[in-house]
Design a protein around this motif. Structure first.
Motif, PDB file in Angstrom:
ATOM      1  N   GLY A   1      15.024 -31.944  -9.147  1.00 36.11           N
ATOM      2  CA  GLY A   1      16.448 -32.851  -8.570  1.00 36.11           C
ATOM      3  C   GLY A   1      17.698 -33.357  -9.504  1.00 36.11           C
ATOM      4  O   GLY A   1      16.957 -32.029 -10.066  1.00 36.11           O
ATOM      5  N   PRO A   2      18.757 -33.477  -9.302  1.00 34.50           N
ATOM      6  CA  PRO A   2      20.071 -33.260 -10.017  1.00 34.50           C
ATOM      7  C   PRO A   2      19.998 -33.300 -12.006  1.00 34.50           C
ATOM      8  O   PRO A   2      18.392 -34.484 -11.811  1.00 34.50           O
ATOM      9  CB  PRO A   2      20.619 -34.549 -10.070  1.00 34.50           C
ATOM     10  N   GLY A   3      20.011 -32.381 -12.221  1.00 40.03           N
ATOM     11  CA  GLY A   3      19.973 -32.549 -13.834  1.00 40.03           C
ATOM     12  C   GLY A   3      17.943 -31.764 -14.207  1.00 40.03           C
ATOM     13  O   GLY A   3      17.707 -32.274 -15.423  1.00 40.03           O
ATOM     14  N   GLN A   4      17.518 -31.165 -13.527  1.00 42.73           N
ATOM     15  CA  GLN A   4      16.285 -31.175 -13.949  1.00 42.73           C
ATOM     16  C   GLN A   4      16.207 -29.944 -13.992  1.00 42.73           C
ATOM     17  O   GLN A   4      16.754 -28.430 -13.105  1.00 42.73           O
ATOM     18  CB  GLN A   4      15.098 -31.628 -12.595  1.00 42.73           C
ATOM     19  N   ILE A   5      15.140 -29.370 -14.343  1.00 46.63           N
ATOM     20  CA  ILE A   5      14.595 -27.535 -14.784  1.00 46.63           C
ATOM     21  C   ILE A   5      13.473 -27.136 -14.257  1.00 46.63           C
ATOM     22  O   ILE A   5      12.012 -28.825 -14.658  1.00 46.63           O
ATOM     23  CB  ILE A   5      14.628 -27.491 -16.421  1.00 46.63           C
ATOM     24  N   TRP A   6      13.066 -26.181 -14.566  1.00 51.81           N
ATOM     25  CA  TRP A   6      11.601 -26.766 -14.305  1.00 51.81           C
ATOM     26  C   TRP A   6      10.703 -26.172 -14.647  1.00 51.81           C
ATOM     27  O   TRP A   6      11.232 -25.866 -16.536  1.00 51.81           O
ATOM     28  CB  TRP A   6      11.662 -24.274 -13.457  1.00 51.81           C
ATOM     29  N   ASN A   7       9.339 -26.327 -14.679  1.00 48.85           N
ATOM     30  CA  ASN A   7       8.436 -26.424 -16.043  1.00 48.85           C
ATOM     31  C   ASN A   7       8.269 -25.254 -16.116  1.00 48.85           C
ATOM     32  O   ASN A   7       7.376 -24.447 -15.813  1.00 48.85           O
ATOM     33  CB  ASN A   7       7.325 -27.554 -15.453  1.00 48.85           C
ATOM     34  N   SER A   8       7.910 -24.914 -17.246  1.00 51.76           N
ATOM     35  CA  SER A   8       8.048 -23.434 -17.870  1.00 51.76           C
ATOM     36  C   SER A   8       7.094 -24.045 -18.993  1.00 51.76           C
ATOM     37  O   SER A   8       6.068 -23.139 -18.866  1.00 51.76           O
ATOM     38  CB  SER A   8       8.981 -22.699 -18.957  1.00 51.76           C
ATOM     39  N   ASN A   9       6.481 -24.532 -19.875  1.00 52.24           N
ATOM     40  CA  ASN A   9       5.978 -25.086 -21.289  1.00 52.24           C
ATOM     41  C   ASN A   9       4.560 -25.174 -20.002  1.00 52.24           C
ATOM     42  O   ASN A   9       3.343 -24.636 -21.079  1.00 52.24           O
ATOM     43  CB  ASN A   9       5.635 -26.015 -21.607  1.00 52.24           C
ATOM     44  N   THR A  10       4.323 -25.449 -19.189  1.00 49.14           N
ATOM     45  CA  THR A  10       2.676 -25.526 -19.000  1.00 49.14           C
ATOM     46  C   THR A  10       2.556 -24.380 -18.407  1.00 49.14           C
ATOM     47  O   THR A  10       1.065 -23.899 -18.612  1.00 49.14           O
ATOM     48  CB  THR A  10       2.595 -26.135 -17.251  1.00 49.14           C
ATOM     49  N   TYR A  11       3.242 -23.649 -18.439  1.00 47.33           N
ATOM     50  CA  TYR A  11       2.105 -22.246 -17.362  1.00 47.33           C
ATOM     51  C   TYR A  11       1.950 -20.790 -19.051  1.00 47.33           C
ATOM     52  O   TYR A  11       1.136 -20.189 -19.060  1.00 47.33           O
ATOM     53  CB  TYR A  11       3.658 -21.564 -16.429  1.00 47.33           C
ATOM     54  N   SER A  12       3.302 -21.300 -20.049  1.00 48.37           N
ATOM     55  CA  SER A  12       2.860 -20.557 -20.548  1.00 48.37           C
ATOM     56  C   SER A  12       2.059 -20.652 -21.753  1.00 48.37           C
ATOM     57  O   SER A  12       0.999 -20.487 -22.866  1.00 48.37           O
ATOM     58  CB  SER A  12       4.642 -19.919 -22.194  1.00 48.37           C
ATOM     59  N   LEU A  13       1.918 -21.879 -22.142  1.00 48.60           N
ATOM     60  CA  LEU A  13       0.732 -22.504 -22.330  1.00 48.60           C
ATOM     61  C   LEU A  13      -0.270 -22.568 -22.128  1.00 48.60           C
ATOM     62  O   LEU A  13      -1.912 -22.218 -22.779  1.00 48.60           O
ATOM     63  CB  LEU A  13       0.314 -24.256 -23.075  1.00 48.60           C
ATOM     64  N   MET A  14      -1.249 -22.704 -21.193  1.00 46.07           N
ATOM     65  CA  MET A  14      -2.459 -22.380 -19.851  1.00 46.07           C
ATOM     66  C   MET A  14      -2.990 -21.275 -20.257  1.00 46.07           C
ATOM     67  O   MET A  14      -3.758 -20.557 -20.675  1.00 46.07           O
ATOM     68  CB  MET A  14      -1.706 -23.014 -18.949  1.00 46.07           C
ATOM     69  N   ALA A  15      -1.293 -20.146 -20.461  1.00 50.00           N
ATOM     70  CA  ALA A  15      -1.494 -18.639 -20.281  1.00 50.00           C
ATOM     71  C   ALA A  15      -2.491 -18.221 -22.138  1.00 50.00           C
ATOM     72  O   ALA A  15      -3.361 -18.059 -22.375  1.00 50.00           O
ATOM     73  CB  ALA A  15      -0.277 -17.646 -20.095  1.00 50.00           C
ATOM     74  N   GLN A  16      -1.472 -18.902 -22.857  1.00 47.30           N
ATOM     75  CA  GLN A  16      -1.995 -18.895 -24.138  1.00 47.30           C
ATOM     76  C   GLN A  16      -3.618 -19.238 -25.171  1.00 47.30           C
ATOM     77  O   GLN A  16      -4.522 -19.121 -25.453  1.00 47.30           O
ATOM     78  CB  GLN A  16      -0.573 -19.794 -25.438  1.00 47.30           C
ATOM     79  N   ILE A  17      -3.373 -20.432 -23.975  1.00 44.26           N
ATOM     80  CA  ILE A  17      -5.272 -21.424 -24.337  1.00 44.26           C
ATOM     81  C   ILE A  17      -6.299 -19.947 -23.877  1.00 44.26           C
ATOM     82  O   ILE A  17      -7.122 -19.508 -24.223  1.00 44.26           O
ATOM     83  CB  ILE A  17      -5.046 -22.410 -23.140  1.00 44.26           C
ATOM     84  N   ASP A  18      -5.836 -19.358 -22.119  1.00 41.92           N
ATOM     85  CA  ASP A  18      -6.716 -18.844 -21.612  1.00 41.92           C
ATOM     86  C   ASP A  18      -7.010 -17.472 -22.068  1.00 41.92           C
ATOM     87  O   ASP A  18      -8.111 -16.638 -22.644  1.00 41.92           O
ATOM     88  CB  ASP A  18      -6.425 -18.076 -19.736  1.00 41.92           C
ATOM     89  N   GLU A  19      -6.094 -16.706 -22.643  1.00 41.60           N
ATOM     90  CA  GLU A  19      -6.246 -15.796 -23.741  1.00 41.60           C
ATOM     91  C   GLU A  19      -6.110 -16.478 -24.663  1.00 41.60           C
ATOM     92  O   GLU A  19      -7.402 -14.997 -25.022  1.00 41.60           O
ATOM     93  CB  GLU A  19      -4.296 -15.449 -24.090  1.00 41.60           C
ATOM     94  N   ALA A  20      -6.575 -16.983 -25.698  1.00 43.61           N
ATOM     95  CA  ALA A  20      -7.650 -17.804 -26.607  1.00 43.61           C
ATOM     96  C   ALA A  20      -9.342 -17.671 -26.468  1.00 43.61           C
ATOM     97  O   ALA A  20      -9.497 -18.266 -26.844  1.00 43.61           O
ATOM     98  CB  ALA A  20      -6.854 -18.792 -27.639  1.00 43.61           C
ATOM     99  N   GLY A  21      -9.293 -17.321 -24.879  1.00 39.84           N
ATOM    100  CA  GLY A  21     -10.698 -18.139 -24.503  1.00 39.84           C
ATOM    101  C   GLY A  21     -11.679 -19.284 -24.041  1.00 39.84           C
ATOM    102  O   GLY A  21     -11.931 -19.349 -24.146  1.00 39.84           O
ATOM    103  N   GLY A  22     -10.029 -20.010 -23.670  1.00 34.52           N
ATOM    104  CA  GLY A  22     -10.332 -21.261 -23.553  1.00 34.52           C
ATOM    105  C   GLY A  22      -9.824 -21.510 -22.106  1.00 34.52           C
ATOM    106  O   GLY A  22      -9.590 -20.217 -21.076  1.00 34.52           O
ATOM    107  N   ASP A  23     -10.392 -22.425 -21.226  1.00 32.17           N
ATOM    108  CA  ASP A  23     -10.105 -22.765 -19.761  1.00 32.17           C
ATOM    109  C   ASP A  23      -9.575 -23.777 -19.920  1.00 32.17           C
ATOM    110  O   ASP A  23      -9.813 -24.712 -19.694  1.00 32.17           O
ATOM    111  CB  ASP A  23     -12.076 -23.509 -19.498  1.00 32.17           C
ATOM    112  N   SER A  24      -8.284 -23.177 -19.149  1.00 27.97           N
ATOM    113  CA  SER A  24      -7.035 -24.678 -19.313  1.00 27.97           C
ATOM    114  C   SER A  24      -6.860 -25.249 -17.584  1.00 27.97           C
ATOM    115  O   SER A  24      -7.654 -24.847 -17.064  1.00 27.97           O
ATOM    116  CB  SER A  24      -5.396 -23.493 -19.324  1.00 27.97           C
ATOM    117  N   ILE A  25      -6.815 -26.196 -17.759  1.00 34.17           N
ATOM    118  CA  ILE A  25      -6.434 -27.192 -16.579  1.00 34.17           C
ATOM    119  C   ILE A  25      -5.179 -27.805 -16.572  1.00 34.17           C
ATOM    120  O   ILE A  25      -4.939 -28.779 -18.030  1.00 34.17           O
ATOM    121  CB  ILE A  25      -7.477 -28.274 -16.941  1.00 34.17           C
ATOM    122  N   SER A  26      -4.504 -27.787 -15.967  1.00 29.11           N
ATOM    123  CA  SER A  26      -3.417 -28.689 -15.714  1.00 29.11           C
ATOM    124  C   SER A  26      -3.272 -29.888 -15.846  1.00 29.11           C
ATOM    125  O   SER A  26      -3.825 -30.751 -14.161  1.00 29.11           O
ATOM    126  CB  SER A  26      -2.043 -27.933 -15.187  1.00 29.11           C
TER     127      SER A  26
END
Ligand code: AMP
Ligand code: MG
Length: 409
Positions: free
Chosen positions: A195-220
């Motif tokens: 919407g107006p003034g909004q940006i895409w969510n990037s943190n969820t994706y970088s954090l989930m990837a960091q979690i999975d890379e460290a052997g976790g099972d990420s859930i959004s």
């Protein structure tokens, strides 16, 4: 404001190792072993040939020479996966193939290219030593040997070894289930439309990837707007997870509700401001729960690089601890600054650098560029984080410790 080391101590003091589960070997790559594995068998289980050739008694060849070769009669044949029909007698040899069990009575093998064969006999032109080209019973593993220990990360070689001793399943630590919540009125999730003034969510994706890379099972847990009740409701969804990571809304602004939401859930807060840049506002809390271990929650800052770097320093070690890893820290190297590496602020800097290895084998570090906490592209370029005290410049040629984020080609 507390130091990074003190913050990490407080965190790790409150994070314990999860339970374990039995998994088939094919699913065990990169899992952490939770048992001490003792072999119940010898590997190999019996002596066998390491070459295609002839099994014989070394005593029959002791006088052999090129001029006067020992003549042995070919009295049998042992292919891999088959047993000899009878023991080998004096003056005899059995044709044998790689992996074929050594016949009783034989003590050695001569490769086929070393003999001359004709009409059911072979000519052996030299003495053969006992044990030549024989893989002894138990030469790799003996029954009763401890072969792998709890806490070990399973890679291809470990899995091969487990298979070699006949283990089809193995006990590994459970993968931590980690919920990720992004917060902020301005954050639109992928798949929607900003919407107006909004940006895409990037943190969820970088954090989930960091979690999975460290052997976790990420859930959004998706994106919650800056509203106390919404954030609280989303966090409730995560109460049966092993760890929760949120981003943004953790500062002291009027729209920062993550800490208040945690309070409503009865969380105990163990730290907040940490002496580092990027980062600083990062909360770590635990939500007590009857009959269960308390749920650890990290409330990370919202800036994309701050979220990733605070994850590296605090969440990753906690996640590895949950998952039973022995080693919680990334490797750290000393690098030579190719150009000045300045940390102008008062807080300790974790500065994004690219690394190369010189002819002399020494690491060289160079800043990736703009170190603002919103510049994700400099995170993409970063091989490591140079650790520089506040108000300090590492001059060109000076050395600096660097936390390795990935392998350097
Ligand atoms: P905050 O910590 O809420 O003050 O947010 C700091 C900055 O990070 C703001 O500019 C936010 O727009 C940005 N930010 C927060 N969450 C996200 C996200 N999930 N993805 C991308 N940027 C974000
Ligand atoms: Mg915000």
């Amino acid at each position: 404001m507390i130091q990074v080391e003190e913050a990490l101590e407080r965190i790790l003091a409150r994070v314990g190792v999860l339970g374990d589960e039995l998994v088939p070997l094919q699913r065990a790559l990169r899992r952490v072993l939770s048992e001490n594995v003792v072999s119940s068998v010898d590997v190999p289980p019996w002596p066998n040939s390491s070459m295609d050739g002839y099994a014989l008694r070394s005593a029959d060849t002791q006088e052999a020479s090129t001029k006067a070769p020992a003549r042995l009669s070919v009295a049998g044949r042992v292919a891999a996966g088959h047993l000899a029909e009878r023991p080998l007698g004096a003056g005899e040899t059995f044709r044998i193939f790689t992996g074929g069990p050594l016949p009783e009575g034989a003590d050695s093998v001569i490769p086929q290219e070393d003999v001359t064969a004709d009409e059911g006999t072979i000519a052996v032109p030299r003495p053969v030593a006992t044990g030549d080209f024989v893989r002894a019973e138990g030469e790799d593993v003996r029954a009763g040997d401890g072969v792998l220990e709890r806490g070990r990360l399973l890679g291809p070689a470990e899995l091969g070894l487990l298979a070699a001793i006949g283990r089809a399943q193995v006990r590994v630590l459970r993968r931590p289930r980690v919920a990720v919540l992004s917060t902020g009125d301005e954050i639109a999730d992928l798949g929607g439309r900003p919407g107006p003034g909004q940006i895409w969510n990037s943190n969820t994706y970088s954090l989930m990837a960091q979690i999975d890379e460290a052997g976790g099972d990420s859930i959004s847990l998706g994106v919650a707007p800056d509203r106390l009740d919404e954030i609280e409701a989303r966090l409730r969804w995560a109460l049966d997870c092993d760890l929760v990571v949120s981003s943004a809304g953790v500062s002291v602004g009027e729209h920062d509700f993550v800490k208040a939401a945690l309070e409503r859930l009865g969380a105990e807060q163990h730290l907040w401001l940490v002496d580092m840049r990027p980062g600083k506002p990062i909360a770590f809390a635990t939500i007590p729960s009857a009959g269960k271990r308390a749920l650890p929650v990290f409330a990370l800052p919202g800036n994309p690089v701050s979220a990733m770097v605070t994850f590296e320093l605090f969440v990753r070690p906690a996640l590895l601890r949950l998952g039973g890893h022995g080693r919680l820290q990334r490797p750290q190297v000393r690098a030579r600054a190719e150009a000045p590496i300045a940390n102008p602020g008062r807080r300790r800097g974790y500065l994004r650098v690219t690394l190369s290895v010189g002819e002399d084998g020494v690491y060289r570090a160079r800043l990736t560029g703009d170190q603002s906490s919103g510049i994700l592209r400099s995170m993409v370029a970063a091989d490591g984080l140079a650790v520089v005290p506040g108000d300090t410049t590492v001059e060109a040629g000076g050395t600096v410790p660097v936390i390795l984020l990935r392998e350097i080609p």
